[in-house]
Design a protein around this motif. Structure first.
Motif, mmCIF file in Angstrom:
data_model
loop_
_atom_site.group_PDB
_atom_site.id
_atom_site.type_symbol
_atom_site.label_atom_id
_atom_site.label_comp_id
_atom_site.label_asym_id
_atom_site.label_seq_id
_atom_site.Cartn_x
_atom_site.Cartn_y
_atom_site.Cartn_z
ATOM 1 N N VAL A 175 0.947 -1.020 -0.152
ATOM 2 C CA VAL A 175 0.039 0.046 -0.107
ATOM 3 C C VAL A 175 0.818 1.306 -0.031
ATOM 4 C CG1 VAL A 175 -1.832 1.341 1.133
ATOM 5 C CG2 VAL A 175 -1.742 -1.132 1.440
ATOM 6 N N GLY A 176 0.761 2.175 -0.759
ATOM 7 C CA GLY A 176 1.363 3.313 -1.006
ATOM 8 C C GLY A 176 1.009 4.279 0.047
ATOM 9 N N ALA A 177 2.021 5.002 0.696
ATOM 10 C CA ALA A 177 1.978 5.815 1.846
ATOM 11 C C ALA A 177 1.949 7.368 1.590
ATOM 12 C CB ALA A 177 2.880 5.372 3.146
ATOM 13 N N GLY A 178 0.738 8.023 1.963
ATOM 14 C CA GLY A 178 0.454 9.594 1.703
ATOM 15 C C GLY A 178 0.148 10.138 2.908
ATOM 16 N N THR A 179 -1.197 10.421 3.030
ATOM 17 C CA THR A 179 -1.833 10.554 4.321
ATOM 18 C C THR A 179 -2.041 9.421 5.305
ATOM 19 O OG1 THR A 179 -4.226 10.078 3.599
ATOM 20 C CG2 THR A 179 -3.207 12.405 2.977
ATOM 21 N N MET A 218 9.265 15.590 -6.625
ATOM 22 C CA MET A 218 8.597 16.150 -7.682
ATOM 23 C C MET A 218 7.123 15.639 -8.244
ATOM 24 S SD MET A 218 10.385 18.835 -7.909
ATOM 25 C CE MET A 218 9.520 19.548 -9.205
ATOM 26 N N ILE A 219 7.157 14.281 -7.695
ATOM 27 C CA ILE A 219 6.021 13.421 -8.286
ATOM 28 C C ILE A 219 4.832 13.595 -7.108
ATOM 29 C CG2 ILE A 219 4.993 11.267 -9.119
ATOM 30 C CD1 ILE A 219 7.750 10.890 -9.891
ATOM 31 N N PRO A 220 3.791 14.124 -7.504
ATOM 32 C CA PRO A 220 2.619 14.008 -6.409
ATOM 33 C C PRO A 220 1.779 12.702 -6.029
ATOM 34 C CG PRO A 220 1.928 15.026 -8.420
ATOM 35 C CD PRO A 220 3.276 14.582 -8.832
ATOM 36 N N GLY A 221 1.308 12.684 -4.961
ATOM 37 C CA GLY A 221 0.746 11.526 -4.528
ATOM 38 C C GLY A 221 1.074 10.810 -3.016
ATOM 39 N N LEU A 222 2.337 10.330 -3.546
ATOM 40 C CA LEU A 222 2.696 9.608 -2.117
ATOM 41 C C LEU A 222 3.907 10.485 -1.493
ATOM 42 C CD1 LEU A 222 3.217 5.813 -3.270
ATOM 43 C CD2 LEU A 222 1.272 6.982 -2.417
ATOM 44 N N GLY A 223 4.017 10.212 -0.147
ATOM 45 C CA GLY A 223 5.242 10.941 0.578
ATOM 46 C C GLY A 223 4.522 12.041 1.196
ATOM 47 N N MET A 224 4.959 12.426 2.377
ATOM 48 C CA MET A 224 4.674 13.660 3.257
ATOM 49 C C MET A 224 6.014 14.332 3.767
ATOM 50 S SD MET A 224 1.269 13.748 4.072
ATOM 51 C CE MET A 224 0.741 13.936 5.751
ATOM 52 N N SER A 225 5.702 15.588 4.029
ATOM 53 C CA SER A 225 6.752 16.507 4.553
ATOM 54 C C SER A 225 6.600 16.568 6.089
ATOM 55 C CB SER A 225 6.878 17.833 3.746
ATOM 56 O OG SER A 225 5.800 18.370 3.948
ATOM 57 N N MET A 226 5.891 15.801 6.529
ATOM 58 C CA MET A 226 5.628 15.709 8.088
ATOM 59 C C MET A 226 5.089 14.326 8.482
ATOM 60 S SD MET A 226 1.878 17.687 8.700
ATOM 61 C CE MET A 226 0.161 16.863 8.357
ATOM 62 N N ARG A 227 5.102 13.982 9.610
ATOM 63 C CA ARG A 227 4.657 12.785 10.178
ATOM 64 C C ARG A 227 3.192 12.741 9.918
ATOM 65 N NH1 ARG A 227 5.881 8.045 12.886
ATOM 66 N NH2 ARG A 227 4.479 7.127 13.921
ATOM 67 N N PRO A 228 2.373 11.975 9.335
ATOM 68 C CA PRO A 228 1.098 11.670 8.943
ATOM 69 C C PRO A 228 0.245 11.472 10.417
ATOM 70 C CG PRO A 228 2.062 10.202 7.473
ATOM 71 C CD PRO A 228 3.169 10.609 8.316
ATOM 72 N N PRO A 229 -0.513 12.328 10.753
ATOM 73 C CA PRO A 229 -1.266 12.089 12.000
ATOM 74 C C PRO A 229 -2.095 10.928 12.305
ATOM 75 C CG PRO A 229 -1.510 14.592 11.306
ATOM 76 C CD PRO A 229 -0.910 13.705 10.426
ATOM 77 N N LEU A 230 -2.614 10.268 11.012
ATOM 78 C CA LEU A 230 -3.278 9.229 10.933
ATOM 79 C C LEU A 230 -2.463 7.900 11.321
ATOM 80 C CD1 LEU A 230 -5.761 9.995 8.110
ATOM 81 C CD2 LEU A 230 -6.289 10.233 10.337
ATOM 82 N N LEU A 231 -1.333 7.926 11.219
ATOM 83 C CA LEU A 231 -0.306 6.867 11.006
ATOM 84 C C LEU A 231 -0.062 6.104 12.467
ATOM 85 C CD1 LEU A 231 1.779 4.982 9.521
ATOM 86 C CD2 LEU A 231 3.408 6.585 10.054
ATOM 87 N N ASP A 232 -0.361 4.820 12.355
ATOM 88 C CA ASP A 232 -0.080 4.109 13.511
ATOM 89 C C ASP A 232 0.793 2.780 13.107
ATOM 90 O OD1 ASP A 232 0.295 2.389 15.703
ATOM 91 O OD2 ASP A 232 -1.900 2.445 16.171
#
Length: 360
Positions: A175-179, A218-232
């Motif tokens: 599963v890709g990780a964004g939010t 440069m490619i939108p979609g996955l990745g975050m510039s902060m730790r995702p609040p939803l992530l456990d």
């Protein structure tokens, strides 16, 4: 035949591509782009909007506002147009031009952020802008995909059960990780399932979602510039980070076989392919989730000038492409051997992996 009156009423959730002929490894790709929003984000958008309606947060005078790199913005544009809401999408300069034009065609407003935040991304600046608008005018309703539980609940209720129905012997899910809404919803569902499923999160190099050093993305979609609040992270068995150059190669490799997918899908397929080369076995049942299709990326990852300007003129001549060109016909045991070797070279050069402890 389906007959609908609202665009968000249709979403094909049971289409899979068998990537065995392309990868030389058994991997089923769940295609989430066949709806009127063109991506998996339609599920989260519906869940969040209808939850806000049930809670009385939305009225006829409300203006929906959301920070999005593209796909959620399109999904909310579709729903807002259907339900009669105004919608403002706050995005950034990495958002594909075709995506911005699509949102505007659906009647939405688009505000583009150009200033980087402290982590070298745009997310912090986008969120600051959203918060400022909400503070200035009570008509704005921010769904906040980064913190809204409806984001992951949509996939707990829909995406994961769809996979479980088709693959009752599932062993590993990529599963890709964004939010991390899709990741958390699926991971929570399969934690409760009748058999253990290994959950592998696929992120992009330069993202700080799971820690690490921020870098150019440069490619939108996955990745975050902060730790995702939803992530456990206790629900995640392993994290794979993929270089954007490998994302691009995977997209072009699939396109040469007639499957045009977006950048997020290229990242997930690249990460899953490498993992299967290292750990796969003939009897392993593996599924990866493809968030969207590739038409919105025609002026970026499928555009030669854009690629060369950002990644150099050799970006499409990596290990995967050399292997593909060497055997463009039927895939046999020689390709499997070459695939393993190519993945091993990639593991020493571009792809970074972080192992998590196995669940009990």
């Amino acid at each position: 035949m389906p007959v609908i009156s609202a665009p968000h009423s249709f979403n094909e959730g049971q289409l899979y591509v068998d990537l065995q002929p392309i990868l030389g490894r058994s991997l089923y790709l769940k295609c989430e782009g066949f709806n009127f929003a063109g991506s998996i984000k339609l599920k989260a958008a519906i869940e969040m909007v209808e939850s806000a309606e049930r809670d009385g947060l939305l009225t006829k005078d409300s203006v929906l506002i959301e920070s999005s790199s593209g796909n959620l913005g399109v999904a909310l544009s579709v729903i807002a147009a259907s339900k009669g809401y105004r919608f403002l999408c706050v995005t950034d300069s990495r958002c594909n031009l075709s995506t911005r034009l699509l949102m505007e065609a659906l009647g939405s407003e688009v505000h583009v952020i150009a200033d980087l935040d402290a982590n070298g991304g745009f997310l912090g600046a986008r969120i600051d802008y959203v918060r400022a608008l909400c503070a200035s005018d009570e008509r704005y309703v921010w769904l906040s995909q980064y913190t809204n539980p409806g984001n992951w609940q949509a996939h707990y209720r829909k995406t994961a059960p769809e996979i479980a129905e088709q693959f009752p012997q599932l062993d590993v899910l990529f599963v890709g990780a964004g939010t991390t809404g899709t990741l958390m919803g699926c991971a929570r569902y399969f934690r409760e399932w009748h058999r253990p499923v290994r959950i592998v999160a696929v992120d992009t190099v330069g993202s700080v979602a799971f820690g690490g050093t921020p870098g150019r993305r440069m490619i939108p979609g996955l990745g975050m510039s902060m730790r995702p609040p939803l992530l456990d992270e206790s629900y995640v068995d392993e994290v794979i980070q993929v270089e954007e150059a490998d994302t691009i190669r995977a997209c072009h490799r699939l396109a040469r076989r007639g499957f045009l997918f977006g950048g997020s899908t290229g990242t997930v397929v690249s990460g899953a392919s490498g993992w299967l080369d290292r750990h796969g076995s003939p009897d392993l049942t593996a599924v990866a989730i493809a968030p969207d299709l590739g038409e919105r990326y025609l002026d970026t990852i499928y555009q030669q000038t854009w690629l060369e300007d950002l990644y150099g003129d050799r970006v499409l001549h990596g290990d995967d492409d050399e292997r593909e060109e060497a055997d463009d016909g039927a895939r046999d045991s020689e390709e499997v051997t070459a695939g393993s070797a190519g993945a091993e070279r990639a593991s020493h050069s571009g792809e970074h992996r972080h192992r998590r402890g196995s669940r009990s």
